[in-house]
Design an enzyme around this catalytic site. Structure first.
Site, PDB file in Angstrom:
ATOM      1  CB  VAL A 143      -0.174  -1.995   2.740  1.00  0.00           C
ATOM      2  CG1 VAL A 143      -0.646  -1.292   3.986  1.00  0.00           C
ATOM      3  CG2 VAL A 143       0.664  -1.075   1.879  1.00  0.00           C
ATOM      4  CE  LYS A 144       3.214  -0.588  -1.219  1.00  0.00           C
ATOM      5  NZ  LYS A 144       4.381   0.260  -1.250  1.00  0.00           N
ATOM      6  CB  VAL A 145       3.011  -8.643  -2.703  1.00  0.00           C
ATOM      7  CG1 VAL A 145       2.890 -10.130  -2.974  1.00  0.00           C
ATOM      8  CG2 VAL A 145       2.156  -7.850  -3.685  1.00  0.00           C
TER       9      VAL A 145
ATOM     10  CG  HIS B 293       4.670  -0.068   3.872  1.00  0.00           C
ATOM     11  ND1 HIS B 293       3.322  -0.308   3.998  1.00  0.00           N
ATOM     12  CD2 HIS B 293       4.957   0.936   4.725  1.00  0.00           C
ATOM     13  CE1 HIS B 293       2.822   0.524   4.890  1.00  0.00           C
ATOM     14  NE2 HIS B 293       3.790   1.288   5.346  1.00  0.00           N
TER      15      HIS B 293
END
Ligand code: PLP
Length: 386
Positions: free
Chosen positions: A188-190, A186
Protein backbone atom coordinates in the site's frame (compact mmCIF):
# COMPACT_ATOMS: atom_id res chain seq x y z
CA UNK A 1 -20.89 0.80 -8.86
CA UNK A 2 -17.43 -0.65 -8.54
CA UNK A 3 -15.49 -0.51 -5.30
CA UNK A 4 -12.77 2.16 -5.04
CA UNK A 5 -9.97 0.91 -2.74
CA UNK A 6 -8.13 3.32 -0.43
CA UNK A 7 -4.82 2.30 -1.95
CA UNK A 8 -3.64 0.23 -4.86
CA UNK A 9 -0.16 -0.70 -6.02
CA UNK A 10 0.95 0.43 -9.47
CA UNK A 11 2.68 -2.48 -11.21
CA UNK A 12 3.75 -1.77 -14.80
CA UNK A 13 4.76 -4.14 -17.61
CA UNK A 14 8.36 -3.06 -17.01
CA UNK A 15 8.03 -4.09 -13.35
CA UNK A 16 6.72 -7.50 -14.41
CA UNK A 17 9.60 -7.96 -16.91
CA UNK A 18 12.15 -6.99 -14.25
CA UNK A 19 10.72 -9.58 -11.85
CA UNK A 20 10.64 -12.26 -14.55
CA UNK A 21 14.27 -11.54 -15.48
CA UNK A 22 15.21 -11.88 -11.80
CA UNK A 23 13.33 -15.18 -11.53
CA UNK A 24 15.17 -16.57 -14.54
CA UNK A 25 18.60 -15.41 -13.33
CA UNK A 26 21.07 -17.46 -11.29
CA UNK A 27 20.21 -15.76 -7.98
CA UNK A 28 16.85 -15.39 -6.27
CA UNK A 29 18.37 -14.07 -3.07
CA UNK A 30 21.45 -11.93 -2.54
CA UNK A 31 22.43 -11.52 -6.19
CA UNK A 32 23.45 -8.31 -7.92
CA UNK A 33 19.98 -6.77 -7.75
CA UNK A 34 20.15 -6.06 -4.02
CA UNK A 35 23.24 -3.80 -4.17
CA UNK A 36 21.85 -2.25 -7.36
CA UNK A 37 18.56 -1.29 -5.66
CA UNK A 38 20.43 -0.01 -2.60
CA UNK A 39 22.73 2.15 -4.76
CA UNK A 40 19.83 3.57 -6.76
CA UNK A 41 17.86 4.31 -3.58
CA UNK A 42 20.85 6.00 -1.91
CA UNK A 43 21.48 8.16 -5.00
CA UNK A 44 17.83 9.19 -5.28
CA UNK A 45 17.71 10.06 -1.57
CA UNK A 46 21.11 11.81 -1.53
CA UNK A 47 22.38 9.68 1.32
CA UNK A 48 25.64 7.74 1.77
CA UNK A 49 24.21 4.31 2.68
CA UNK A 50 20.99 2.39 2.03
CA UNK A 51 20.44 -1.09 3.53
CA UNK A 52 17.53 -3.13 2.17
CA UNK A 53 15.50 -5.24 4.59
CA UNK A 54 12.55 -7.65 4.50
CA UNK A 55 10.13 -5.02 5.88
CA UNK A 56 10.15 -1.59 7.50
CA UNK A 57 9.33 -3.34 10.78
CA UNK A 58 12.55 -5.35 10.46
CA UNK A 59 14.38 -2.14 9.53
CA UNK A 60 13.07 -0.33 12.61
CA UNK A 61 14.10 -3.26 14.81
CA UNK A 62 17.71 -3.48 13.62
CA UNK A 63 18.05 0.31 13.38
CA UNK A 64 17.12 0.52 17.08
CA UNK A 65 19.75 -2.14 17.86
CA UNK A 66 22.38 -0.47 15.68
CA UNK A 67 21.68 2.80 17.52
CA UNK A 68 22.48 1.08 20.79
CA UNK A 69 18.94 0.52 22.08
CA UNK A 70 18.65 -2.36 24.54
CA UNK A 71 17.40 -3.27 28.00
CA UNK A 72 16.97 -0.14 30.09
CA UNK A 73 16.95 2.26 27.11
CA UNK A 74 14.15 4.80 26.76
CA UNK A 75 12.49 5.39 23.38
CA UNK A 76 9.80 7.94 22.48
CA UNK A 77 7.59 7.99 19.38
CA UNK A 78 4.34 9.45 18.04
CA UNK A 79 1.05 7.83 19.09
CA UNK A 80 -0.39 8.62 15.65
CA UNK A 81 1.40 5.84 13.81
CA UNK A 82 1.35 2.20 12.91
CA UNK A 83 2.13 -0.24 15.75
CA UNK A 84 5.63 -1.00 14.44
CA UNK A 85 6.92 2.51 15.34
CA UNK A 86 6.57 1.58 19.03
CA UNK A 87 6.98 -2.20 18.93
CA UNK A 88 10.55 -1.90 17.59
CA UNK A 89 11.68 -0.42 20.93
CA UNK A 90 10.03 -3.22 22.90
CA UNK A 91 11.71 -5.89 20.72
CA UNK A 92 15.01 -4.54 22.07
CA UNK A 93 13.90 -4.62 25.70
CA UNK A 94 13.63 -0.83 25.90
CA UNK A 95 10.72 1.12 27.40
CA UNK A 96 8.46 3.15 25.14
CA UNK A 97 6.70 6.46 25.71
CA UNK A 98 4.85 8.81 23.40
CA UNK A 99 4.93 12.50 22.51
CA UNK A 100 1.58 13.96 21.42
CA UNK A 101 1.02 15.33 17.93
CA UNK A 102 0.65 18.83 16.55
CA UNK A 103 -3.00 18.84 15.41
CA UNK A 104 -2.07 20.94 12.36
CA UNK A 105 0.47 18.50 10.91
CA UNK A 106 -0.55 15.30 12.78
CA UNK A 107 3.18 14.71 13.32
CA UNK A 108 4.99 14.65 16.66
CA UNK A 109 4.65 18.14 18.17
CA UNK A 110 7.98 19.87 18.65
CA UNK A 111 6.50 21.92 21.54
CA UNK A 112 5.27 18.81 23.35
CA UNK A 113 8.65 17.18 22.73
CA UNK A 114 10.57 20.18 24.13
CA UNK A 115 8.31 20.27 27.24
CA UNK A 116 8.64 16.55 27.85
CA UNK A 117 12.43 16.69 27.44
CA UNK A 118 12.69 19.48 30.00
CA UNK A 119 10.72 17.45 32.54
CA UNK A 120 12.66 14.28 31.71
CA UNK A 121 15.94 16.12 32.08
CA UNK A 122 15.01 17.26 35.61
CA UNK A 123 14.06 13.65 36.48
CA UNK A 124 17.12 12.16 34.76
CA UNK A 125 14.79 10.17 32.51
CA UNK A 126 15.91 11.52 29.12
CA UNK A 127 15.23 9.28 26.12
CA UNK A 128 18.05 7.54 24.28
CA UNK A 129 16.14 7.57 21.01
CA UNK A 130 13.22 9.51 19.50
CA UNK A 131 11.32 8.04 16.54
CA UNK A 132 9.43 10.77 14.64
CA UNK A 133 6.98 9.58 11.98
CA UNK A 134 6.41 11.38 8.66
CA UNK A 135 2.66 10.90 8.87
CA UNK A 136 0.89 10.49 5.51
CA UNK A 137 4.19 11.40 3.84
CA UNK A 138 4.54 14.88 5.36
CA UNK A 139 8.06 15.18 6.82
CA UNK A 140 8.26 15.73 10.59
CA UNK A 141 10.02 18.80 12.09
CA UNK A 142 13.43 17.18 11.86
CA UNK A 143 15.61 20.30 11.91
CA UNK A 144 14.13 21.43 15.23
CA UNK A 145 14.36 17.86 16.51
CA UNK A 146 18.06 17.75 15.62
CA UNK A 147 18.67 20.87 17.75
CA UNK A 148 16.93 19.18 20.69
CA UNK A 149 18.81 15.91 20.06
CA UNK A 150 22.16 17.72 20.17
CA UNK A 151 21.14 19.56 23.34
CA UNK A 152 19.76 16.55 25.25
CA UNK A 153 21.90 13.81 23.75
CA UNK A 154 19.36 11.46 22.16
CA UNK A 155 19.47 9.92 18.71
CA UNK A 156 16.84 10.21 15.97
CA UNK A 157 15.39 7.29 14.00
CA UNK A 158 12.95 8.63 11.43
CA UNK A 159 10.05 6.35 10.57
CA UNK A 160 9.79 7.47 6.93
CA UNK A 161 7.58 4.50 5.98
CA UNK A 162 5.13 6.92 4.33
CA UNK A 163 7.70 9.30 2.92
CA UNK A 164 9.61 7.72 0.01
CA UNK A 165 10.26 10.65 -2.33
CA UNK A 166 9.16 13.38 0.11
CA UNK A 167 11.27 16.53 0.46
CA UNK A 168 12.25 18.50 3.52
CA UNK A 169 14.06 21.87 3.29
CA UNK A 170 14.97 21.20 -0.32
CA UNK A 171 16.46 17.74 0.21
CA UNK A 172 15.01 14.23 0.01
CA UNK A 173 13.74 12.71 3.25
CA UNK A 174 16.32 10.29 4.63
CA UNK A 175 19.31 12.41 3.61
CA UNK A 176 19.95 14.45 6.78
CA UNK A 177 18.97 15.40 10.37
CA UNK A 178 18.01 11.84 11.40
CA UNK A 179 20.73 9.36 12.38
CA UNK A 180 18.86 6.78 10.32
CA UNK A 181 15.58 6.71 8.37
CA UNK A 182 13.39 3.71 7.59
CA UNK A 183 11.19 3.37 4.49
CA UNK A 184 8.45 0.80 3.80
CA UNK A 185 7.73 -0.89 0.48
CA UNK A 186 4.62 -2.73 1.66
CA UNK A 187 2.08 -2.99 -1.18
CA UNK A 188 0.00 0.00 0.00
CA UNK A 189 2.99 2.35 0.28
CA UNK A 190 4.39 4.85 -2.24
CA UNK A 191 6.60 2.30 -4.05
CA UNK A 192 6.44 -1.43 -3.42
CA UNK A 193 8.45 -4.64 -3.31
CA UNK A 194 5.32 -6.49 -2.01
CA UNK A 195 6.94 -6.62 1.44
CA UNK A 196 10.19 -4.80 2.03
CA UNK A 197 11.96 -1.81 3.45
CA UNK A 198 15.13 0.30 3.41
CA UNK A 199 17.23 1.93 6.11
CA UNK A 200 19.28 4.99 5.12
CA UNK A 201 22.13 6.58 7.06
CA UNK A 202 25.20 8.72 6.47
CA UNK A 203 27.24 6.88 9.12
CA UNK A 204 29.50 4.09 7.87
CA UNK A 205 29.49 2.45 11.32
CA UNK A 206 25.69 2.22 11.37
CA UNK A 207 25.67 0.86 7.83
CA UNK A 208 28.03 -1.93 8.90
CA UNK A 209 25.96 -2.77 12.01
CA UNK A 210 22.74 -2.85 9.98
CA UNK A 211 24.27 -5.25 7.42
CA UNK A 212 25.49 -7.52 10.20
CA UNK A 213 22.15 -7.52 12.02
CA UNK A 214 20.03 -8.21 8.95
CA UNK A 215 21.99 -11.37 8.16
CA UNK A 216 22.54 -13.42 11.35
CA UNK A 217 25.37 -11.20 12.62
CA UNK A 218 27.56 -13.04 10.16
CA UNK A 219 30.55 -11.92 8.05
CA UNK A 220 32.66 -13.57 5.36
CA UNK A 221 34.86 -10.68 4.18
CA UNK A 222 38.51 -11.37 5.13
CA UNK A 223 39.18 -7.83 6.33
CA UNK A 224 36.22 -7.99 8.75
CA UNK A 225 37.04 -11.30 10.47
CA UNK A 226 37.94 -11.46 14.16
CA UNK A 227 39.74 -14.81 13.87
CA UNK A 228 42.24 -15.85 11.26
CA UNK A 229 40.53 -17.52 8.29
CA UNK A 230 41.30 -21.25 7.98
CA UNK A 231 40.00 -21.34 4.39
CA UNK A 232 37.55 -19.99 1.83
CA UNK A 233 34.52 -21.74 3.46
CA UNK A 234 34.96 -19.72 6.62
CA UNK A 235 32.34 -17.39 8.07
CA UNK A 236 31.97 -15.85 11.48
CA UNK A 237 29.05 -14.80 13.69
CA UNK A 238 30.04 -11.64 15.53
CA UNK A 239 26.72 -10.42 17.01
CA UNK A 240 23.21 -11.88 17.43
CA UNK A 241 21.49 -11.06 14.15
CA UNK A 242 18.40 -12.09 12.18
CA UNK A 243 17.36 -13.09 8.70
CA UNK A 244 15.86 -9.77 7.64
CA UNK A 245 17.12 -9.80 4.05
CA UNK A 246 15.16 -8.69 1.01
CA UNK A 247 15.22 -11.10 -1.95
CA UNK A 248 16.74 -10.36 -5.36
CA UNK A 249 13.29 -10.75 -6.92
CA UNK A 250 11.92 -8.02 -4.64
CA UNK A 251 14.92 -5.78 -5.32
CA UNK A 252 14.28 -6.11 -9.08
CA UNK A 253 10.73 -4.85 -8.49
CA UNK A 254 12.01 -2.11 -6.18
CA UNK A 255 14.53 -0.73 -8.69
CA UNK A 256 11.95 -0.79 -11.46
CA UNK A 257 9.42 1.02 -9.22
CA UNK A 258 12.03 3.54 -8.13
CA UNK A 259 12.56 4.57 -11.76
CA UNK A 260 8.93 5.72 -11.79
CA UNK A 261 8.95 7.33 -8.33
CA UNK A 262 8.90 10.90 -9.67
CA UNK A 263 6.11 10.12 -12.09
CA UNK A 264 3.97 8.36 -9.45
CA UNK A 265 4.75 11.12 -6.95
CA UNK A 266 3.68 13.76 -9.44
CA UNK A 267 0.41 11.95 -9.93
CA UNK A 268 -0.19 11.68 -6.17
CA UNK A 269 0.47 15.42 -5.74
CA UNK A 270 -1.92 16.24 -8.55
CA UNK A 271 -4.63 14.06 -7.01
CA UNK A 272 -4.08 15.69 -3.61
CA UNK A 273 -4.48 19.14 -5.15
CA UNK A 274 -7.69 18.02 -6.83
CA UNK A 275 -9.01 16.74 -3.50
CA UNK A 276 -8.10 20.09 -1.89
CA UNK A 277 -10.27 21.86 -4.47
CA UNK A 278 -13.14 19.37 -4.51
CA UNK A 279 -13.40 19.41 -0.69
CA UNK A 280 -13.34 23.20 -0.30
CA UNK A 281 -16.99 23.61 0.70
CA UNK A 282 -17.38 20.52 2.87
CA UNK A 283 -17.18 20.58 6.70
CA UNK A 284 -13.83 18.79 6.72
CA UNK A 285 -10.25 19.69 7.60
CA UNK A 286 -7.85 19.00 4.75
CA UNK A 287 -4.21 17.92 5.20
CA UNK A 288 -1.73 20.69 6.02
CA UNK A 289 0.61 22.06 3.37
CA UNK A 290 3.86 23.63 4.53
CA UNK A 291 6.03 25.76 2.24
CA UNK A 292 9.33 24.18 3.35
CA UNK A 293 8.44 20.53 2.68
CA UNK A 294 6.72 18.37 0.08
CA UNK A 295 4.61 15.42 1.18
CA UNK A 296 4.97 12.03 -0.51
CA UNK A 297 1.15 11.85 -0.29
CA UNK A 298 1.02 8.26 0.90
CA UNK A 299 -2.36 9.14 2.46
CA UNK A 300 -4.92 11.88 1.99
CA UNK A 301 -6.37 12.08 5.50
CA UNK A 302 -9.18 14.48 6.39
CA UNK A 303 -10.99 15.23 9.63
CA UNK A 304 -14.77 15.50 9.86
CA UNK A 305 -15.61 18.79 11.59
CA UNK A 306 -18.17 17.37 13.97
CA UNK A 307 -19.40 20.83 15.00
CA UNK A 308 -20.57 21.58 11.45
CA UNK A 309 -21.24 18.06 10.16
CA UNK A 310 -24.50 16.41 11.23
CA UNK A 311 -22.86 12.99 11.23
CA UNK A 312 -20.18 11.42 13.35
CA UNK A 313 -17.05 10.00 11.77
CA UNK A 314 -18.34 6.48 12.39
CA UNK A 315 -21.55 7.24 10.49
CA UNK A 316 -19.69 8.95 7.63
CA UNK A 317 -17.28 6.01 7.43
CA UNK A 318 -20.14 3.50 7.27
CA UNK A 319 -22.01 5.44 4.60
CA UNK A 320 -18.91 5.64 2.43
CA UNK A 321 -18.06 1.97 2.77
CA UNK A 322 -21.71 1.12 1.98
CA UNK A 323 -21.37 3.22 -1.17
CA UNK A 324 -18.33 1.19 -2.28
CA UNK A 325 -15.65 3.65 -1.25
CA UNK A 326 -12.63 2.17 0.49
CA UNK A 327 -12.09 4.75 3.19
CA UNK A 328 -9.80 3.89 6.08
CA UNK A 329 -8.71 5.30 9.44
CA UNK A 330 -5.06 6.12 10.23
CA UNK A 331 -4.37 5.67 13.11
CA UNK A 332 -5.89 4.29 16.26
CA UNK A 333 -3.44 5.92 18.74
CA UNK A 334 -0.93 3.22 19.67
CA UNK A 335 -1.21 3.86 23.42
CA UNK A 336 -4.94 2.93 23.30
CA UNK A 337 -4.24 -0.61 22.07
CA UNK A 338 -5.03 -3.26 24.70
CA UNK A 339 -1.41 -4.40 24.69
CA UNK A 340 -0.19 -0.86 25.44
CA UNK A 341 -2.95 -0.28 27.99
CA UNK A 342 -1.47 -3.27 29.85
CA UNK A 343 1.88 -1.41 29.84
CA UNK A 344 0.13 1.35 31.80
CA UNK A 345 -1.00 3.79 29.09
CA UNK A 346 -4.54 5.17 29.20
CA UNK A 347 -7.06 7.40 27.45
CA UNK A 348 -6.50 11.11 27.90
CA UNK A 349 -2.70 10.89 27.96
CA UNK A 350 -2.15 12.18 24.42
CA UNK A 351 -5.30 14.18 23.75
CA UNK A 352 -4.38 15.67 20.36
CA UNK A 353 -3.81 12.23 18.84
CA UNK A 354 -7.02 10.93 20.44
CA UNK A 355 -9.04 13.86 19.13
CA UNK A 356 -7.53 13.47 15.66
CA UNK A 357 -8.38 9.77 15.68
CA UNK A 358 -12.02 10.52 16.60
CA UNK A 359 -12.46 12.56 13.43
CA UNK A 360 -10.03 11.06 10.90
CA UNK A 361 -10.83 9.43 7.58
CA UNK A 362 -8.34 8.55 4.84
CA UNK A 363 -9.78 8.93 1.35
CA UNK A 364 -8.73 6.71 -1.58
CA UNK A 365 -5.41 7.84 -3.05
CA UNK A 366 -3.25 5.94 -5.55
CA UNK A 367 -1.73 6.85 -8.93
CA UNK A 368 -4.42 5.19 -11.07
CA UNK A 369 -7.29 6.98 -9.28
CA UNK A 370 -9.23 9.04 -11.83
CA UNK A 371 -10.81 12.48 -11.49
CA UNK A 372 -14.23 10.85 -11.99
CA UNK A 373 -13.55 8.48 -9.11
CA UNK A 374 -12.43 11.41 -6.94
CA UNK A 375 -15.63 13.26 -7.81
CA UNK A 376 -17.62 10.20 -6.76
CA UNK A 377 -15.67 9.99 -3.49
CA UNK A 378 -16.34 13.65 -2.71
CA UNK A 379 -20.00 13.52 -3.78
CA UNK A 380 -20.56 10.52 -1.50
CA UNK A 381 -18.72 12.28 1.32
CA UNK A 382 -20.83 15.40 0.75
CA UNK A 383 -24.03 13.37 1.17
CA UNK A 384 -22.62 11.49 4.15
CA UNK A 385 -21.71 14.59 6.16
CA UNK A 386 -25.05 16.31 5.62
C1 PLP B 1 3.66 0.47 7.04
C2 PLP B 1 4.31 1.07 8.23
C3 PLP B 1 5.29 0.42 8.99
C4 PLP B 1 5.63 -1.03 8.77
O1 PLP B 1 6.00 -1.27 7.47
P1 PLP B 1 6.19 -2.79 6.98
O2 PLP B 1 7.06 -2.63 5.76
O3 PLP B 1 4.82 -3.29 6.67
O4 PLP B 1 6.85 -3.55 8.06
C5 PLP B 1 5.92 1.10 10.01
N1 PLP B 1 5.60 2.37 10.31
C6 PLP B 1 4.64 3.03 9.63
C7 PLP B 1 4.35 4.45 9.99
C8 PLP B 1 3.96 2.40 8.58
O5 PLP B 1 2.98 3.04 7.94
Amino acid sequence: MSFIPYSRQEVSDDDVSAVVRALRSDFLTQGARIPEFETLFALRHEVAHAVSVSSATAGLHIACLALGIGRGSRVWTSPNSFLASANCALYCGATIDFVDIDPATRNMSIERLAEKLELASADRQLPDLVIPVDFAGLPADLREMRLLADRYGFRILEDASHATGAEYLGKPVGSRYADASVFSFHAVKVITTAEGGMVTTNEAGLDRQLRLLRSHGMVRELEQLEHESPGPWYYEQQVLGFNYRMTDVQAALGSSQLLRLDEMQGRRSQLALQYDQLLQDLPVIRPARLPDRASAWHLYAIEIKEESSRQSRAEVFKRMRDAGIGVNVHYIPIHLQPYYARQGFHRGQFPASERYYQRAISLPLFPALTLEQQQRVVATLGEAVR
